[in-house]
Design a protein around this motif. Structure first.
Motif: not given
Length: 277
Positions: A10-23, A87-94
């Motif tokens: 999984h490459r979270p650094e490429q997601t829009t959410l990650y970039r928003l939080v990072q910036q 990512s962690c939310g989806a894994r916990r949900m499953s």
């Protein structure tokens, strides 16, 4: 022949959410603390920091190696948080769904009951999370008694069952505390030899749902009034004034109110000060 499993990191650094939080996380924290003259609780800052490290190899990983072919893969550490990490939310949900199906919920009909609250009560439960449990207890008692009546049983003659997932956000990631109750669609009672027997209930009619909703509303109002968080005066009911705010409440309350009503906290603050939107 079974197909081979393929793992792709999984490459979270490429997601829009990650970039928003990072910036914007740092400026959000600074602006909030400056506008409220109070420091954000540590757990909020930790949530942002952990999310920005989740799935990033530079913050730690495991090297997994095949003993036969020597091929290896890198598995980045995850934050395992319960906030907004998808990512962690989806894994916990499953994992939770598999556990409930395999080990908790019996093989009987199940109906989902969802309780959504008016905005003032969402604000109240966000500010006082200890009230969520008594609210849930009221709802489950009302639904269980309805199922017992459907089965023709008295309160002490049968037992229902339910698992409730307390969801704290809506589809727009807005603060929205509501309850998803997975309720056995019937009740258990003991037969002549003492073995539990399941009695399935009929689907509720529209009139029954309306009556149940009115009962839930009346009992919630009574319970919250008894606890002193609702006040009745001249035929009107409203939220009691909170006790003197501590630093954490003074910082979080404007953010919670903005999130519940789908507003941007900073813009709402500027309008309140009389500036142009």
């Amino acid at each position: 022949m079974a197909s081979r499993l393929h793992y792709e990191r999984h490459r979270p650094e490429q997601t829009t959410l990650y970039r928003l939080v990072q910036q914007h996380a740092a400026s959000f924290i600074a602006h909030t603390e400056a506008s409220t003259d109070a420091e954000l609780p540590r757990f909020i800052k930790d949530e942002f920091d952990a999310f920005l490290e989740c799935g990033i190899l530079a913050h730690g990983f495991l090297r997994l190696r095949c003993g036969e072919c020597g091929h290896d893969k890198l598995l980045a550490f995850s934050c395992k948080r319960r906030g907004f990490c998808p990512s962690c939310g989806a894994r916990r949900m499953s994992q939770t769904a598999a556990h409930l199906v395999d080990h908790v919920i019996p093989h009987v009909p199940v109906r989902q009951w969802v309780l959504s609250l008016p905005i003032p009560l969402r604000v109240l439960l966000a500010a006082q999370p200890e009230l969520v449990t008594p609210v849930l207890q009221v709802v489950q008692r009302v639904v269980t008694r309805h199922l017992l009546r459907q089965a023709g049983l008295k309160a002490d003659e049968g037992h229902g069952g339910a698992v409730t997932l307390i969801q704290r956000f809506g589809s727009a990631a807005n603060l929205n505390i509501h309850l998803h109750c997975l309720v056995l669609d019937g009740v258990y009672c003991c037969d002549a030899d003492g073995s539990p027997a399941f009695i399935e209930a009929d689907a509720p009619t529209d009139d029954e749902l309306h009556a149940l909703l009115q009962t839930v509303i009346a009992r919630l109002m009574k319970m919250l009034t008894r606890r002193g968080v609702l006040v009745e005066d001249m035929g009107q009911t409203y939220l009691a004034e909170p006790d003197a705010d501590g630093e954490e409440a003074r910082t979080l309350r404007p953010l919670q109110a903005a999130a519940i009503t789908y507003r941007i906290a900073f813009r709402a603050a500027r309008r309140a000060e009389g500036a142009d939107p």
